[in-house]
Design an enzyme around this catalytic site. Structure first.
Site: not given
Ligand code: 13P
Length: 257
Positions: A10-12, A97, A166, A209, A230
């Site tokens: 998930n590159w956000k 999400h 999550e 994480s 992420g």
């Molecule tokens: P992180 O891996 O940066 O904690 O993010 C997790 C996430 O929200 C994936 O959708």
């Protein structure tokens, strides 16, 4: 042990077109030499076509996804991306999400409609559930939450979904190693419990994480089929190592020891 491990990136809301190009090319090169892992890149929607052109038809275990989808059909919905518009472009979509739920207050009913819209367009929903704070009743609350968003779905439809556990408290703010992940044993326990709501064959993955160093502890758990990543998915070297390490829990593990 002995499974195909799902790694969803998930590159956000990060990166330029050039960044997306370099990252997708790098992951493609990595995936050429890896078996036993299905990698799904979810770039910002504006870069979907670019990333899709890089991965499309190149390697069967590399796919693209979106980070959200409209609950509405195609039509007069300014700014929305209807599932019908991306059918055939995206194979997966992240739905619900916690960042979207917190910032945009999506209701369970909206999530339900999004899931239905994705399934109708033959896009696999990756449905996120997670508690704000860990407590002894988390599992029960999460199972109820999941059941609410899936409520009219048949067992067959539930089996077409991927569930991402999550926990909100374990999600980083975007910086690698800035937040502690859940313990792999706890994530496994939650995944096992969520199978009360979805069939035993429905894939459940963990997010929060995950990095190259800890990924194997998660994917080696019997009730976890993969990870949702992420921050670590934005750093090519870190993510390449993560993919390699995830493959160690797969059917092809012997190659990567
Ligand atoms: P992180 O891996 O940066 O904690 O993010 C997790 C996430 O929200 C994936 O959708």
């Amino acid at each position: 042990m002995g499974k195909t491990v799902l790694v969803v990136a998930n590159w956000k809301s990060n990166g330029s077109l050039a960044d997306a190009h370099v990252l997708a090319m790098g992951v493609r090169n990595e995936c050429e030499h890896i078996d036993g892992v299905q990698v799904v890149l979810c770039p910002p929607a504006v870069w979907l076509t670019e990333v899709r052109n890089i991965v499309h038809d190149q390697i069967h275990h590399l796919a693209v996804g979106l980070q959200d989808i409209s609950s509405e059909p195609a039509g007069a919905y300014t700014g929305e991306i209807a599932a019908a518009l991306v059918a055939g472009l995206a194979q997966f979509v992240i739905i619900g999400h916690s960042e979207r739920q917190r910032l945009y207050r999506e209701s369970d009913e909206q999530l339900h409609e999004k899931i239905r819209a994705a399934l109708t367009a033959s896009i696999t929903p990756v449905i996120c559930v997670g508690e704000q704070q860990q407590s002894s009743t988390s599992k029960v609350t999460l199972a109820r939450q999941l059941d609410r968003v899936l409520h009219t779905l048949t067992a067959t439809q539930r089996n077409q979904c991927i569930i991402a556990y999550e926990p909100v408290w374990a999600i980083s703010k975007g910086k690698l190693k800035s937040t502690r992940p859940a313990s792999a044993e706890y994530a496994n326990e939650v995944a096992e419990y969520l199978h009360r709501v979805v069939p035993a064959t429905t894939k459940i993955i963990y997010g929060g994480s995950v990095d190259a160093a800890n990924v194997l502890t998660f994917v080696a758990q019997p009730h976890l089929d993969g990870v949702l990543v992420g921050a670590a998915s934005l750093h090519l070297r870190e993510f390449s190592t993560l993919i390699k390490n995830a493959a160690k829990a797969s059917d092809h593990a012997d190659k990567y020891r």
